[in-house]
Design a protein around this motif. Sequence first.
Motif, short mmCIF file in Angstrom:
data_model
loop_
_atom_site.label_atom_id
_atom_site.label_comp_id
_atom_site.label_asym_id
_atom_site.label_seq_id
_atom_site.Cartn_x
_atom_site.Cartn_y
_atom_site.Cartn_z
N ILE A 63 59.71 62.31 67.94
CA ILE A 63 59.94 63.73 67.65
C ILE A 63 61.42 64.09 67.72
O ILE A 63 61.98 64.61 66.76
CB ILE A 63 59.07 64.62 68.56
N PRO A 64 62.14 63.79 68.82
CA PRO A 64 63.57 64.12 68.82
C PRO A 64 64.42 63.14 68.03
O PRO A 64 65.54 63.47 67.63
CB PRO A 64 63.95 64.11 70.30
N PHE A 65 63.90 61.93 67.80
CA PHE A 65 64.65 60.90 67.07
C PHE A 65 63.80 60.37 65.91
O PHE A 65 63.22 59.28 66.00
CB PHE A 65 65.04 59.75 68.01
N PRO A 66 63.72 61.12 64.82
CA PRO A 66 62.82 60.77 63.72
C PRO A 66 63.08 59.40 63.09
O PRO A 66 62.17 58.81 62.52
CB PRO A 66 63.06 61.88 62.69
N THR A 67 64.29 58.89 63.18
CA THR A 67 64.54 57.58 62.58
C THR A 67 63.77 56.47 63.31
O THR A 67 63.56 55.40 62.74
CB THR A 67 66.04 57.24 62.58
N LEU A 68 63.32 56.73 64.53
CA LEU A 68 62.51 55.75 65.26
C LEU A 68 61.13 55.56 64.63
O LEU A 68 60.43 54.61 64.94
CB LEU A 68 62.34 56.16 66.72
N ALA A 69 60.76 56.46 63.75
CA ALA A 69 59.45 56.36 63.08
C ALA A 69 59.32 55.03 62.37
O ALA A 69 58.23 54.46 62.30
CB ALA A 69 59.25 57.51 62.11
N TRP A 70 60.42 54.51 61.85
CA TRP A 70 60.37 53.23 61.14
C TRP A 70 60.07 52.08 62.09
O TRP A 70 59.59 51.02 61.67
CB TRP A 70 61.66 52.99 60.37
N LEU A 71 60.32 52.25 63.37
CA LEU A 71 59.98 51.25 64.37
C LEU A 71 58.54 51.46 64.87
O LEU A 71 57.79 50.50 65.04
CB LEU A 71 60.96 51.34 65.55
N TYR A 72 58.19 52.72 65.09
CA TYR A 72 56.88 53.02 65.65
C TYR A 72 55.75 52.93 64.63
O TYR A 72 54.60 52.71 65.01
CB TYR A 72 56.89 54.40 66.33
N LEU A 73 56.02 53.08 63.36
CA LEU A 73 54.97 52.97 62.35
C LEU A 73 54.37 51.56 62.35
O LEU A 73 53.15 51.41 62.52
CB LEU A 73 55.48 53.35 60.96
N PRO A 74 55.17 50.49 62.22
CA PRO A 74 54.56 49.16 62.28
C PRO A 74 53.95 48.86 63.65
O PRO A 74 52.91 48.21 63.73
CB PRO A 74 55.69 48.20 61.95
#
Length: 105
Positions: free
Chosen positions: A62-73
């Motif tokens: 949520i505060p660091f949306p670019t981490l979504a690319w790590l958390y999605l896989p």
Amino acid sequence: AIVKVKDSGWQWTSRNTLRIALLRYCLRDGNRAAWWFVRRGRLCGMTAVLVLVFELTFWLVIPFPTLAWLYLPAGLIFHLGTAVLMRIHYWIYVVPAYFIFVAQH
């Protein structure tokens, strides 16, 4: 993750906690994949730690949306694992929600 820590304490990260949980699924329906996993103690221990870290830190997307690319896989692997090893099929409902975080960026 909070319930895991609340109920089991940091013992959740020991290899035996996950092994016991998976053994229940083996005994319930003869899940061979879960049985294979149960027999590998180090893998169970490492997986238990990674699951807890994943669950406790997912909110950082949520505060660091670019981490979504790590958390999605990581989320896909997590939910695929629970589907195969425990026959818990939440991934059908939860995984599409992960794409909301990725679609915004």
